[in-house]
Design a protein around this motif. Structure first.
Motif, short mmCIF file in Angstrom:
data_model
loop_
_atom_site.label_atom_id
_atom_site.label_comp_id
_atom_site.label_asym_id
_atom_site.label_seq_id
_atom_site.Cartn_x
_atom_site.Cartn_y
_atom_site.Cartn_z
N PHE A 1 33.62 39.09 39.93
CA PHE A 1 34.28 37.79 39.81
C PHE A 1 34.39 37.32 38.35
CE2 PHE A 1 33.86 33.06 39.90
CZ PHE A 1 35.09 32.78 40.47
N LEU A 2 33.29 37.30 37.64
CA LEU A 2 33.29 36.79 36.27
C LEU A 2 34.18 37.64 35.36
CD1 LEU A 2 32.23 34.78 34.21
CD2 LEU A 2 30.23 36.25 33.89
N ASP A 3 34.09 38.96 35.48
CA ASP A 3 34.91 39.83 34.66
C ASP A 3 36.39 39.67 34.98
OD1 ASP A 3 32.73 40.86 33.31
OD2 ASP A 3 32.50 42.57 34.66
N ASP A 4 36.71 39.42 36.25
CA ASP A 4 38.10 39.19 36.65
C ASP A 4 38.68 37.98 35.91
OD1 ASP A 4 37.94 41.29 38.43
OD2 ASP A 4 37.81 40.03 40.22
N ILE A 5 37.97 36.87 35.97
CA ILE A 5 38.46 35.64 35.34
C ILE A 5 38.55 35.81 33.83
CG2 ILE A 5 37.92 33.21 34.89
CD1 ILE A 5 36.85 32.99 37.67
N SER A 6 37.54 36.42 33.24
CA SER A 6 37.54 36.65 31.80
C SER A 6 38.75 37.45 31.37
CB SER A 6 36.26 37.39 31.40
OG SER A 6 36.28 37.76 30.05
N ALA A 7 39.16 38.42 32.19
CA ALA A 7 40.24 39.31 31.80
C ALA A 7 41.63 38.68 31.94
CB ALA A 7 40.18 40.58 32.65
N VAL A 8 41.83 37.82 32.93
CA VAL A 8 43.21 37.41 33.26
C VAL A 8 43.60 36.01 32.80
CG1 VAL A 8 43.22 38.97 35.24
CG2 VAL A 8 42.65 36.54 35.59
N VAL A 9 42.65 35.17 32.44
CA VAL A 9 43.00 33.82 31.99
C VAL A 9 43.78 33.90 30.69
CG1 VAL A 9 42.11 31.64 31.09
CG2 VAL A 9 41.15 32.61 33.17
N SER A 10 45.04 33.48 30.72
CA SER A 10 45.90 33.53 29.54
C SER A 10 47.00 32.48 29.67
CB SER A 10 46.53 34.92 29.39
OG SER A 10 47.44 35.17 30.45
N GLN A 11 47.77 32.30 28.62
CA GLN A 11 48.79 31.26 28.59
C GLN A 11 49.89 31.47 29.61
OE1 GLN A 11 50.20 31.00 24.56
NE2 GLN A 11 48.29 30.13 23.77
N LYS A 12 50.15 32.71 30.00
CA LYS A 12 51.25 32.99 30.92
C LYS A 12 50.79 33.15 32.37
CE LYS A 12 54.36 34.93 27.48
NZ LYS A 12 55.26 36.06 27.13
N LEU A 13 49.53 32.87 32.64
CA LEU A 13 49.02 32.90 34.01
C LEU A 13 49.23 31.53 34.65
CD1 LEU A 13 47.36 34.37 36.26
CD2 LEU A 13 45.33 33.30 35.24
N ASP A 14 49.85 31.54 35.83
CA ASP A 14 50.10 30.26 36.53
C ASP A 14 48.93 29.83 37.40
OD1 ASP A 14 52.95 29.45 35.85
OD2 ASP A 14 53.27 31.52 36.49
N GLY A 15 48.23 30.79 38.00
CA GLY A 15 47.13 30.37 38.85
C GLY A 15 46.32 31.53 39.40
N LEU A 16 45.21 31.18 40.05
CA LEU A 16 44.31 32.15 40.65
C LEU A 16 44.16 31.90 42.14
CD1 LEU A 16 41.39 32.13 38.04
CD2 LEU A 16 43.13 33.91 38.31
N PHE A 17 44.17 32.98 42.91
CA PHE A 17 43.80 32.93 44.32
C PHE A 17 42.32 33.28 44.41
CE2 PHE A 17 48.10 32.51 45.29
CZ PHE A 17 48.31 32.38 46.66
N ILE A 18 41.55 32.40 45.06
CA ILE A 18 40.10 32.59 45.18
C ILE A 18 39.78 32.92 46.64
CG2 ILE A 18 37.85 31.62 44.67
CD1 ILE A 18 39.73 31.74 42.26
N PRO A 19 39.36 34.15 46.93
CA PRO A 19 39.12 34.53 48.32
C PRO A 19 37.82 33.98 48.89
CG PRO A 19 38.64 36.36 46.85
CD PRO A 19 39.18 35.26 45.99
N LYS A 20 37.82 33.83 50.21
CA LYS A 20 36.63 33.46 50.98
C LYS A 20 35.89 32.24 50.41
CE LYS A 20 35.95 38.14 52.71
NZ LYS A 20 37.14 38.73 52.03
N VAL A 21 36.66 31.19 50.16
CA VAL A 21 36.06 29.94 49.70
C VAL A 21 35.43 29.23 50.90
CG1 VAL A 21 36.50 27.71 48.63
CG2 VAL A 21 37.70 29.74 47.80
#
Length: 283
Positions: free
Chosen positions: A72-92
Motif C-alpha cells: 500500500f505505502l509503496d503504491d501511493i508513493s509511486a503514483v501520486v503526481s500532478q496528472k493523477l486524478d484519483g485513487l481507488f482504495i479497495p476493501k475500505v
C-alpha cells in the motif's frame, strides 16, 4: 459524465498503451487483483509513466493494494503526481482507513509538488463491515468523490453463493441511499464479469441505472459501448426533459406552482430531475 470506469492491468504494457483509444470516461490503472506479487514494482513504474505521459480525454485513476497489505505505502508513493486524478482504495471498512490514506496522500502531494487536495478518493465497498460503515466512510474526507461497489468480494465476505435474483439488491440500494445522504456523487456499480454475455451486461447496467448508480466498473473494452449507451439519455428523454424544464420555468415566472406537461403533473421533484439530467449531459 462518469458512466464508464475501466480497469487496465498495471503490468500489461500493450493494454496501457491502448488507453487513449478507449471510449471510457475514466481509466483505472490496476495495481491490485490483476497484478501478481512479483510484478507489483514493475507495474508501479509502468503506471507512473502512463499517468505522466499518456494523453487521454479520460481521467486517470489508480487502484492501489488494500491498506493492510505490504504494498500500500509503496503504491501511493509511486503514483501520486500532478496528472493523477484519483485513487481507488479497495476493501475500505471504516473511516480510519480513509483518514490514514488521506494523511499519506497529503505527505506525498507536498513532497512531489502536487496541489494539496487535488487527488480524489474512491473507496471500494467490498465487505459487510464496509457497507455498514459506508456513511462514515463517505464523510471521512473532502477528497471522497464517490463510492464503488465490489460485488465479488462482497459476496465472498457475506457468503452469498451467486449474484442471482435480488441477492445484492439491498446492498446496492443501500449504497445509493448512503451516497445521497452523505452529499457525494451517486456510486459506481460493480463489474459484470461475463464479458461474452452482452444481454446480461445490458440487463445489469439497466438495473444499475434504475437503482440510481452513476456508472459501472468495466473489465473489458468490449463492454464500454453498452454501458456508455445505457447511461446516456436517449434523444426522446432529452426532449422530454427540455420540455419539462421550459414549462416549469415559465410557470414559476407566472406565479404558478404545479403544471401539466403531456397530461402528466409536473412538480418540483420532477422538474429538478429533468434539470439534473440536462446538466449531467452537458458536463
Amino acid at each position: 459524465m462518469n458512466r464508464t470506469w475501466i480497469f487496465i492491468p498495471g503490468n500489461q504494457t500493450k493494454h496501457i498503451d491502448k488507453a487513449p483509444t478507449l471510449s471510457a470516461d475514466n481509466i483505472i490503472f490496476d495495481l491490485e487483483d490483476s497484478v501478481a506479487s512479483e510484478e507489483k514494482e514493475g507495474a508501479r513504474l509502468k503506471i507512473k509513466k502512463a499517468i505522466n505521459e499518456l494523453d487521454t480525454k479520460a481521467r486517470k485513476f489508480v487502484r492501489v493494494n488494500e491498506i493492510n497489505s505490504p504494498y500500500f505505502l509503496d503504491d501511493i508513493s509511486a503514483v501520486v503526481s500532478q496528472k493523477l486524478d484519483g485513487l481507488f482504495i479497495p476493501k475500505v471498512n471504516g473511516k480510519e482507513n480513509i483518514q490514514l490514506t488521506e494523511y499519506l496522500i497529503a505527505q506525498f502531494e507536498a513532497r512531489n509538488n502536487v496541489e494539496t487536495g487535488s487527488i480524489s478518493l474512491v473507496p471500494l465497498i467490498e465487505t459487510g463491515k464496509g457497507l455498514l460503515h459506508a456513511y462514515e466512510i463517505a464523510k471521512a474526507s473532502d477528497r471522497i468523490e464517490t463510492l464503488a461497489f465490489g460485488a465479488e468480494d462482497f459476496m465472498l465476505d457475506m457468503n452469498i453463493p451467486k449474484d442471482e435474483g435480488n441477492a445484492l439488491l439491498m446492498a446496492r440500494s443501500n449504497l445509493v441511499m448512503t451516497s445521497n445522504a452523505a452529499g457525494i456523487q451517486p456510486p459506481i456499480d460493480a463489474v459484470y464479469t461475463d464479458i461474452h454475455h452482452e444481454d446480461g451486461l445490458q440487463q445489469a447496467t439497466k438495473e444499475a441505472k434504475e437503482l440510481g448508480f452513476q456508472g459501472k466498473l468495466i473489465i473489458h473494452p468490449k463492454q464500454l459501448e453498452v454501458v456508455n449507451n445505457i447511461f446516456l439519455p436517449t434523444e426522446s428523454e432529452l426532449r422530454k426533459a427540455r420540455k419539462i424544464v421550459e414549462a416549469y420555468e415559465a410557470s414559476r415566472q407566472n406565479g404558478i406552482g404545479a403544471i401539466q406537461v403531456d397530461g402528466k403533473m409536473i412538480d418540483v421533484p420532477v422538474a429538478e430531475r429533468a434539470k439534473r439530467l440536462l446538466e449531467n449531459v452537458s458536463v
